[in-house]
Design an enzyme around this catalytic site. Structure first.
Site, PDB file in Angstrom:
ATOM      1  N   ASP A  92       0.863  -1.182   0.000  1.00  0.00           N
ATOM      2  CA  ASP A  92       0.000   0.000   0.000  1.00  0.00           C
ATOM      3  C   ASP A  92       0.902   1.236   0.000  1.00  0.00           C
ATOM      4  OD1 ASP A  92      -2.393   1.619   0.488  1.00  0.00           O
ATOM      5  OD2 ASP A  92      -1.651   1.790   2.548  1.00  0.00           O
ATOM      6  N   MET A  93       0.338   2.391  -0.267  1.00  0.00           N
ATOM      7  CA  MET A  93       1.141   3.621  -0.305  1.00  0.00           C
ATOM      8  C   MET A  93       0.943   4.489   0.935  1.00  0.00           C
ATOM      9  SD  MET A  93       3.145   3.716  -2.953  1.00  0.00           S
ATOM     10  CE  MET A  93       3.486   5.401  -3.481  1.00  0.00           C
ATOM     11  N   LYS A 108      -8.117  -5.271  -3.349  1.00  0.00           N
ATOM     12  CA  LYS A 108      -6.688  -5.491  -3.582  1.00  0.00           C
ATOM     13  C   LYS A 108      -6.346  -6.978  -3.612  1.00  0.00           C
ATOM     14  CE  LYS A 108      -5.238  -1.117  -1.467  1.00  0.00           C
ATOM     15  NZ  LYS A 108      -4.369  -0.484  -0.453  1.00  0.00           N
ATOM     16  N   ASP A 130      -1.882  -0.985   6.012  1.00  0.00           N
ATOM     17  CA  ASP A 130      -2.198  -0.331   7.289  1.00  0.00           C
ATOM     18  C   ASP A 130      -3.683  -0.031   7.466  1.00  0.00           C
ATOM     19  OD1 ASP A 130      -2.242   1.901   5.343  1.00  0.00           O
ATOM     20  OD2 ASP A 130      -2.425   3.144   7.144  1.00  0.00           O
ATOM     21  N   ASN A 158      -8.838  -1.217   3.640  1.00  0.00           N
ATOM     22  CA  ASN A 158      -8.823  -1.686   2.256  1.00  0.00           C
ATOM     23  C   ASN A 158      -7.611  -2.574   1.953  1.00  0.00           C
ATOM     24  OD1 ASN A 158      -7.000   0.437   2.371  1.00  0.00           O
ATOM     25  ND2 ASN A 158      -7.569   1.283   0.386  1.00  0.00           N
TER      26      ASN A 158
END
Length: 272
Positions: free
Chosen positions: A9-10, A195, A218, A221
């Site tokens: 994730d970003m 995802k 984190d 999603n």
């Protein structure tokens, strides 16, 4: 089994709160991944055209599970897209405007994002980072002529879970699912998309299994991809319910925790 796919994730995971990361260390790791034929995947709720701004040197050598799984791109080529129906989007917009009129609604289309022109300036400024191609419209009705990956709602923090749960109860027949990525942000995506499905598609595409997959996340999603992977890491800054579904914990995003774990394992040879 050997780790052959790394997905992260970003926001709140790979990036610090200032939207930065240790680029020198990442470049060393990326060279290692390329040499060892390890796939590096960004799995984000954000748009592809926004994510690639963080990786100008490597974007055509990477894979992206963007739009929470709705848009999958490998080496600059789209592999899969999933769109919501105009009927579903129209019904959702009507509902939100009636019952949660203070909510900011953004429609994430293939060609552009669409935001009401009356959106407060400070929200426009905030969203400009996430929406590099943005069209302001006087009204979201009629729904703009585009194909839509998702609808993003910005709500008061204290309403996040209520709005999410209301949508999941009322819009199941429209094949819509609401998921929270934190910070009062709710993504409404096609029910068959997340995802986890995006990464499962890629594993099949490459001939790997979840035994070969390492992921970092984190937020809400990220749950499906965390439960999919054998090597799943929740960030130290993640809520407890996210940590509970992961097999391991990484240092916080503020400490470049993803890169720390990757460096320890792939550069220093420390076993998990």
């Amino acid at each position: 089994m050997t780790i052959k796919v790394i997905a992260t994730d970003m926001d709140g995971t790979f990036l610090t709160n200032n939207k930065t990361y240790d680029k020198v260390l990442f470049n060393r790791l990326f060279d290692k991944f390329m040499a060892d034929d390890i796939k590096f995947v960004v799995a984000s709720g954000n748009q592809y055209r926004q994510i690639i701004q963080q990786f100008p040197e490597h974007k055509h050598q990477m894979t992206f599970v963007a739009e929470n799984g709705g848009h999958i791109i490998e080496n600059g080529r789209t592999l899969q897209e999933a769109f919501e129906t105009e009927e579903a989007i129209s019904a959702l917009v009507n509902y939100i405007e009636k019952y949660y009129p203070d909510t900011v609604i953004n429609l994430a289309g293939k060609d552009s994002s669409y935001l009401p022109a009356a959106t407060p300036k400070k929200v426009k400024d905030l969203l400009s980072y996430y929406l590099p191609v943005l069209t302001y419209v006087d009204n979201l009705h009629p729904i703009p002529d585009d194909h839509f990956f998702k609808v993003t709602l910005l709500v008061r923090d204290d309403l996040t879970f209520k709005v999410r749960d209301d949508i999941n109860m009322l819009f199941a027949d429209y094949q819509l699912t609401a998921t929270s990525s934190g910070f009062g942000c709710i993504d409404v995506i096609p029910s068959h998309v997340h995802k986890g499905t995006g990464l499962d598609f890629l594993l099949n595409h490459w001939g790997y299994t979840p035994e070969n997959l390492m992921v970092f996340g984190d937020g809400g999603n990220d749950i499906e991809m965390l439960t999919l992977a054998k090597y799943s890491f929740a960030m130290a800054n993640a809520p407890q319910e996210i940590k509970a579904v992961a097999s391991y914990q990484a240092p916080s995003n503020q400490e470049n925790g993803v890169l720390q774990v990757l460096s320890n394992h792939f550069l220093k040879g420390i076993e998990l």
